[in-house]
Scaffold this motif. Sequence first.
Motif, PDB file in Angstrom:
ATOM      1  N   VAL A 327      -8.139   7.546  -3.144  1.00 24.31           N
ATOM      2  CA  VAL A 327      -9.408   7.627  -3.150  1.00 24.31           C
ATOM      3  C   VAL A 327      -9.522   5.740  -3.860  1.00 24.31           C
ATOM      4  O   VAL A 327     -10.184   4.964  -3.910  1.00 24.31           O
ATOM      5  CB  VAL A 327     -10.384   8.208  -4.254  1.00 24.31           C
ATOM      6  CG1 VAL A 327     -11.508   7.688  -4.581  1.00 24.31           C
ATOM      7  CG2 VAL A 327     -10.931   9.613  -3.435  1.00 24.31           C
ATOM      8  N   GLU A 328      -8.655   5.420  -4.624  1.00 21.97           N
ATOM      9  CA  GLU A 328      -8.537   4.397  -5.773  1.00 21.97           C
ATOM     10  C   GLU A 328      -8.091   3.297  -5.055  1.00 21.97           C
ATOM     11  O   GLU A 328      -8.707   2.784  -5.527  1.00 21.97           O
ATOM     12  CB  GLU A 328      -7.474   4.954  -6.539  1.00 21.97           C
ATOM     13  CG  GLU A 328      -6.882   3.797  -7.255  1.00 21.97           C
ATOM     14  CD  GLU A 328      -6.160   3.635  -8.845  1.00 21.97           C
ATOM     15  OE1 GLU A 328      -6.161   2.516  -9.679  1.00 21.97           O
ATOM     16  OE2 GLU A 328      -6.103   4.944  -9.265  1.00 21.97           O
ATOM     17  N   ASN A 329      -7.042   3.501  -4.439  1.00 17.56           N
ATOM     18  CA  ASN A 329      -6.489   2.822  -3.119  1.00 17.56           C
ATOM     19  C   ASN A 329      -7.357   2.267  -1.867  1.00 17.56           C
ATOM     20  O   ASN A 329      -7.943   1.008  -1.760  1.00 17.56           O
ATOM     21  CB  ASN A 329      -5.237   3.225  -2.160  1.00 17.56           C
ATOM     22  CG  ASN A 329      -3.559   3.015  -3.055  1.00 17.56           C
ATOM     23  OD1 ASN A 329      -3.741   1.404  -3.908  1.00 17.56           O
ATOM     24  ND2 ASN A 329      -2.736   3.397  -2.800  1.00 17.56           N
ATOM     25  N   TRP A 330      -8.122   3.101  -1.529  1.00 18.99           N
ATOM     26  CA  TRP A 330      -8.758   2.658  -0.407  1.00 18.99           C
ATOM     27  C   TRP A 330     -10.535   2.073  -1.419  1.00 18.99           C
ATOM     28  O   TRP A 330     -10.744   1.476  -0.507  1.00 18.99           O
ATOM     29  CB  TRP A 330     -10.070   3.845  -0.334  1.00 18.99           C
ATOM     30  CG  TRP A 330     -11.262   3.982   0.846  1.00 18.99           C
ATOM     31  CD1 TRP A 330     -12.506   4.805   0.287  1.00 18.99           C
ATOM     32  CD2 TRP A 330     -11.399   3.570   1.830  1.00 18.99           C
ATOM     33  NE1 TRP A 330     -13.509   4.040   1.698  1.00 18.99           N
ATOM     34  CE2 TRP A 330     -12.657   3.789   2.562  1.00 18.99           C
ATOM     35  CE3 TRP A 330     -10.359   2.780   2.798  1.00 18.99           C
ATOM     36  CZ2 TRP A 330     -12.580   3.267   3.761  1.00 18.99           C
ATOM     37  CZ3 TRP A 330     -11.045   1.983   4.247  1.00 18.99           C
ATOM     38  CH2 TRP A 330     -11.923   2.388   4.632  1.00 18.99           C
ATOM     39  N   GLU A 331     -11.120   2.025  -2.814  1.00 21.64           N
ATOM     40  CA  GLU A 331     -11.566   1.940  -3.157  1.00 21.64           C
ATOM     41  C   GLU A 331     -11.447  -0.373  -3.321  1.00 21.64           C
ATOM     42  O   GLU A 331     -11.933  -0.950  -3.059  1.00 21.64           O
ATOM     43  CB  GLU A 331     -12.202   1.700  -4.116  1.00 21.64           C
ATOM     44  CG  GLU A 331     -13.429   1.161  -5.157  1.00 21.64           C
ATOM     45  CD  GLU A 331     -14.293   2.099  -5.634  1.00 21.64           C
ATOM     46  OE1 GLU A 331     -15.120   1.814  -6.601  1.00 21.64           O
ATOM     47  OE2 GLU A 331     -13.151   3.065  -6.315  1.00 21.64           O
ATOM     48  N   LYS A 332      -9.804   0.086  -3.810  1.00 20.28           N
ATOM     49  CA  LYS A 332      -9.474  -0.930  -4.142  1.00 20.28           C
ATOM     50  C   LYS A 332      -8.892  -2.087  -3.028  1.00 20.28           C
ATOM     51  O   LYS A 332      -9.290  -3.294  -2.263  1.00 20.28           O
ATOM     52  CB  LYS A 332      -7.921  -1.189  -4.854  1.00 20.28           C
ATOM     53  CG  LYS A 332      -7.186  -2.264  -5.796  1.00 20.28           C
ATOM     54  CD  LYS A 332      -6.389  -1.839  -5.987  1.00 20.28           C
ATOM     55  CE  LYS A 332      -5.506  -2.650  -6.537  1.00 20.28           C
ATOM     56  NZ  LYS A 332      -3.627  -3.197  -7.329  1.00 20.28           N
ATOM     57  N   GLU A 333      -8.691  -0.917  -2.257  1.00 16.10           N
ATOM     58  CA  GLU A 333      -7.871  -2.265  -0.858  1.00 16.10           C
ATOM     59  C   GLU A 333      -8.730  -2.683   0.145  1.00 16.10           C
ATOM     60  O   GLU A 333      -8.781  -3.516   1.346  1.00 16.10           O
ATOM     61  CB  GLU A 333      -6.748  -1.555  -0.305  1.00 16.10           C
ATOM     62  CG  GLU A 333      -5.795  -1.172  -0.845  1.00 16.10           C
ATOM     63  CD  GLU A 333      -4.563  -2.376  -1.957  1.00 16.10           C
ATOM     64  OE1 GLU A 333      -4.728  -3.606  -0.619  1.00 16.10           O
ATOM     65  OE2 GLU A 333      -4.077  -2.533  -2.396  1.00 16.10           O
ATOM     66  N   TYR A 334     -10.181  -2.637   0.641  1.00  9.09           N
ATOM     67  CA  TYR A 334     -11.204  -2.184   1.642  1.00  9.09           C
ATOM     68  C   TYR A 334     -12.613  -2.057   1.230  1.00  9.09           C
ATOM     69  O   TYR A 334     -12.412  -1.840  -0.393  1.00  9.09           O
ATOM     70  CB  TYR A 334     -10.821  -1.099   2.274  1.00  9.09           C
ATOM     71  CG  TYR A 334      -9.189  -1.073   3.734  1.00  9.09           C
ATOM     72  CD1 TYR A 334      -9.309  -1.973   4.528  1.00  9.09           C
ATOM     73  CD2 TYR A 334      -8.101  -0.739   3.206  1.00  9.09           C
ATOM     74  CE1 TYR A 334      -8.563  -1.928   5.457  1.00  9.09           C
ATOM     75  CE2 TYR A 334      -7.367  -1.212   3.363  1.00  9.09           C
ATOM     76  CZ  TYR A 334      -7.295  -1.229   5.018  1.00  9.09           C
ATOM     77  OH  TYR A 334      -6.060  -1.910   5.838  1.00  9.09           O
ATOM     78  N   PRO A 335     -13.260  -3.385   1.176  1.00  4.65           N
ATOM     79  CA  PRO A 335     -14.370  -2.885   0.515  1.00  4.65           C
ATOM     80  C   PRO A 335     -15.639  -2.240   1.278  1.00  4.65           C
ATOM     81  O   PRO A 335     -17.441  -2.317   1.258  1.00  4.65           O
ATOM     82  CB  PRO A 335     -14.717  -4.518   1.897  1.00  4.65           C
ATOM     83  CG  PRO A 335     -14.657  -4.661   2.960  1.00  4.65           C
ATOM     84  CD  PRO A 335     -12.677  -4.166   2.283  1.00  4.65           C
TER      85      PRO A 335
END
Length: 673
Positions: A327-335
């Motif tokens: 979840v953290e990568n998803w929120e950080k890497e994509y808008p």
Amino acid sequence: MRKRLLSLMLLFLLLLFLSRIPAKNETEARDIEVLELHGVNGYFDVIGRRAQVIGDERSIEFWSFPLNLLRDYTTTLNLTELAKRQWSVIRTGEGIKEEIFVPLHEEGAVIIYSSEFPRRVYVSFTPALKHSWPSFLPLDACKMRIRFEEDRFVIENGKDVVFIGGKDIKRVGPASFCLDLGSTPKIVRIATNEETYKRLSNWKPLYQETVEHYQNFLGRITLIETPDRRLNRDYVWNLLALDSCYIEKPEKGWVAGFDRSQDITEGGGRPGFAWYFGRDFLWSSFAMVSYGDFEKAKEGFKLLQKFQREDGKIMHELPTSIHVIGVENWEKEYPYYFAAADSTPLYLIALDYYLKCSNDTEFIKQSKESVVKAFCYLLKTDRDGDGLIDNKEGHGWVEGGFLAEGQIREGHTTLYLASLWIESLESAKSLFEFLGESELSKRCEELSSKISLEQFWSNKGYFYHRKLPDGSFGGERTVMGAIPLLFGQVNDNTALEELKLLNSKQITTPWGCRIVSNSDKGYNESGYHEGTVWPLFTGWSALANYRYGEYQNGHSLTLKNLRLVEDWGLGYAQEVINGDRYEPIGYAHQGWSSAMAILPVLKGIAGIEVNERDKTIVISPCLLPSWEFLKIKNIRSGNSFFNLTILRNETMSIEIEGDVEDYTLILNVEQME
């Protein structure tokens, strides 16, 4: 305009003259009925809860979300015809038959081949074992190893595995095999693990279980029967198309749709819009709840609550590979995670509708914290104090193009978002009253009393699309005027003026409604948000027409949406269509396109409004002048079911089946002129 034929309030004592036969359990009485749509070989999918097969005349790909198992499955057969069933796809040609089915709860698929004469068929495939985009696994973690043992290929990458084979296959290459066909069926199995591969060898009980599931599904949800057999059939196919968007792996919930995937270097692509989408589910949930599938609708709400942001915002997009990428990568890497401004108000509206129809009080009590957080989040988005939430943190439905200029990042709001905010205040008020939050309920009432959509009215006969930060309004003529109408937020005169635009050739084509007038200077017939036709918009406009008595227009628009299942992808409704030509754009199988074919049938043609909270059922069906009957089966309110039959010749007779003693029924029968 409408002609009122009958208006009766049927109270308990009056109901004694009506049939009080308990509604039949359709799942017990129903024979196995095979529904088929026939066409040329083209796009198809067969979707289970834990595995998916997607293909067209070129090749097939196999998935068990989030994993792409195999790609480029091709044969040497010349299969030219396609038949779509509830539970499978059958392709035929030159005396050969191929049937593909996915057992409902298995992580695998079965392909059944047979032939009228001896024939050898060669099959090739490409191993995939890649997670759905976006996958953040490094490429060296996806090195492929493939071996053949006994009757199957085993493909591994150190983490995942897929089996493909069958007792009749003969290996001919590193990723190819042959089958000698005849009248005895030959089976190919695809599975993600050893246990499933073994179970699929005894495929006939799984096939029967899958068949019975779909028969039972159609036996317990709301169906209609009219003299228009094509309408009846296409309604059922849209039900099946929407229901197939519910999956159980990796999370129980609703994805937006399906199509062939694009291979992407770092992942297995994404097969259409096969992610969990917040607003797609929420708009579709009105149809699910209306046809009585409370249980799976609730799973959709649970998923949104599980991934709700800490400040209360409801998510927009969640990939099926979320547990791979984190979840953290998803929120950080994509808008995309929380990109929409409309998911949160829609959440309150849809949840209140669910409570009204199901009276699932325990779930709503469990949802209290989520509801409060969502409401408090929305309050914070009114940054200039004008009483309207704005979309600075996300798009108010329109994601890009000229209709979004000056809207996102700069602010401010749109007619669409303002209408949702007004409706969500009414819904939140209802929810808070039930939850015992009197102060929050009063706050909703206070806010609602200060808001009006009059500022968006142009006095030129239509609503402005958007309000800009400087207080000016964007003058584009769009389909978004249907939103306040379908919620019943404007007076009759204003509604009828707006409907003149919506029903004009500027917006409405022979195949549905454009997002913006074709006379607008920014109009682009193939622009995703600049002129294309969306079945979603067509459904909104149909509901608006029905709401304000324009029944013929509502019926016409409803038929346009229903009949999309007959073209392009048999049994599925297209995502987007060209604004000037009847040509598909976007993905072939879109859930909310089917939802917006179903909902106008239930709200317009059948005219069903249930309120289990106060034990009231209002039925206001709209009959074409030529119709001699209308049958509505399995109207669900809470855990009660009702059937209604209207027969009309020289006189009219009405029969109601079900446990009606505890309900107030209001029946209004309308005829379209």
